[in-house]
Scaffold this motif. Sequence first.
Motif, PDB file in Angstrom:
ATOM      1  N   ARG A  18       0.842  -1.195   0.000  1.00 57.73           N
ATOM      2  CA  ARG A  18       0.000   0.000   0.000  1.00 57.73           C
ATOM      3  C   ARG A  18       0.882   1.253   0.000  1.00 57.73           C
ATOM      4  O   ARG A  18       2.016   1.240   0.497  1.00 57.73           O
ATOM      5  CB  ARG A  18      -0.894   0.018   1.248  1.00 57.73           C
ATOM      6  CG  ARG A  18      -1.930   1.130   1.239  1.00 57.73           C
ATOM      7  CD  ARG A  18      -2.689   1.227   2.558  1.00 57.73           C
ATOM      8  NE  ARG A  18      -3.696   2.277   2.495  1.00 57.73           N
ATOM      9  CZ  ARG A  18      -4.333   2.777   3.551  1.00 57.73           C
ATOM     10  NH1 ARG A  18      -4.068   2.309   4.763  1.00 57.73           N
ATOM     11  NH2 ARG A  18      -5.222   3.737   3.409  1.00 57.73           N
ATOM     12  N   GLU A 119      -6.645   2.833  -7.756  1.00 59.51           N
ATOM     13  CA  GLU A 119      -7.657   2.818  -6.711  1.00 59.51           C
ATOM     14  C   GLU A 119      -8.972   2.247  -7.252  1.00 59.51           C
ATOM     15  O   GLU A 119      -9.208   2.243  -8.463  1.00 59.51           O
ATOM     16  CB  GLU A 119      -7.870   4.255  -6.217  1.00 59.51           C
ATOM     17  CG  GLU A 119      -8.914   4.438  -5.142  1.00 59.51           C
ATOM     18  CD  GLU A 119      -8.530   3.804  -3.824  1.00 59.51           C
ATOM     19  OE1 GLU A 119      -8.723   2.562  -3.703  1.00 59.51           O
ATOM     20  OE2 GLU A 119      -8.058   4.527  -2.931  1.00 59.51           O
ATOM     21  N   ALA A 125     -14.409   4.301  -2.542  1.00 59.67           N
ATOM     22  CA  ALA A 125     -13.005   4.623  -2.303  1.00 59.67           C
ATOM     23  C   ALA A 125     -12.680   6.089  -2.544  1.00 59.67           C
ATOM     24  O   ALA A 125     -11.808   6.654  -1.876  1.00 59.67           O
ATOM     25  CB  ALA A 125     -12.120   3.751  -3.196  1.00 59.67           C
ATOM     26  N   HIS A 199      -3.146   0.231  -3.615  1.00 60.94           N
ATOM     27  CA  HIS A 199      -4.006   0.815  -2.589  1.00 60.94           C
ATOM     28  C   HIS A 199      -4.424  -0.242  -1.578  1.00 60.94           C
ATOM     29  O   HIS A 199      -4.155  -1.432  -1.767  1.00 60.94           O
ATOM     30  CB  HIS A 199      -5.208   1.470  -3.264  1.00 60.94           C
ATOM     31  CG  HIS A 199      -4.804   2.490  -4.288  1.00 60.94           C
ATOM     32  ND1 HIS A 199      -4.747   3.840  -4.021  1.00 60.94           N
ATOM     33  CD2 HIS A 199      -4.399   2.354  -5.577  1.00 60.94           C
ATOM     34  CE1 HIS A 199      -4.329   4.490  -5.096  1.00 60.94           C
ATOM     35  NE2 HIS A 199      -4.114   3.605  -6.060  1.00 60.94           N
TER      36      HIS A 199
END
Length: 269
Positions: A18, A119, A125, A199
């Motif tokens: 991440r 993403e 999100a 992500h």
Amino acid sequence: MDSKMHSPDFYQNVVVMRHGDRMDNFEPLWASTATRPWDPPLFRDGWVRSLQTGRTLQRNLGFPIHRVFASPFLRCVQTASEVVTALCAVHDDPNALSSDSILIDPSKVKVSIEYGLCEMMNSTAIRPRVAPKDGDFSMDISKCEALLPAGTVDVKAEKLYKELPKWEETILSTRARYEKVFKGLADKYPTENLLLITHGEGVQVALSAFEKDVQVAKIEYCAHVKLRRPVFKKDQSFTAGDFKMLNLSGESGVTFSLPNSSTNHNDEV
């Protein structure tokens, strides 16, 4: 001969990570004046965390990273820049908090931007109040590449995804995308170890897709999971076995539980 009946020629390692701490989670007013409020940069702590995580990977992985792929979102590209600097460092003061003075050998690692690592392209999100109303996120790959350490960008690498997924993709299709990209990049470079910077949802998929019934509770910034699979060579072609987790009991920055276990596993970055 069946690949399951003999030892692999080698193992391929894939690390899924991440990004670092994002600006808008620490500066609530940042988005109100930003020209691209859907694409926050790293917060100052994110730069430090990314560099330190790169140093940790370089020191502790036990295998070299040959190639890095990053989501085109700014926080992921900036994270990749710091991590790659640490991986390519020739002389590095471990106490330095900035990569500016670190001398690197850019031939050690090649870096590419991959749309498929982006993403989740939905309002789960990306906050609806900051998402572009026309659904156009306008990612400029040349600008992304310019942020990476000089000499590390692989300009010849072809992307698995030629563009961002369309706005309001479902969570299920996002998870399928991540798994497809992880396997697709590994298959494309079977003789290389990869680092994929993505992500939080991507890291969760890297864990849950390859470990049955795992329950993920928390994914810290710069958290990462390590995957390994056997690779078999015949003539000039390669076949691979299934990915398995490495050191499942201590994945950096990920808190999770396994079936039939009351223990949470956690190893903070």
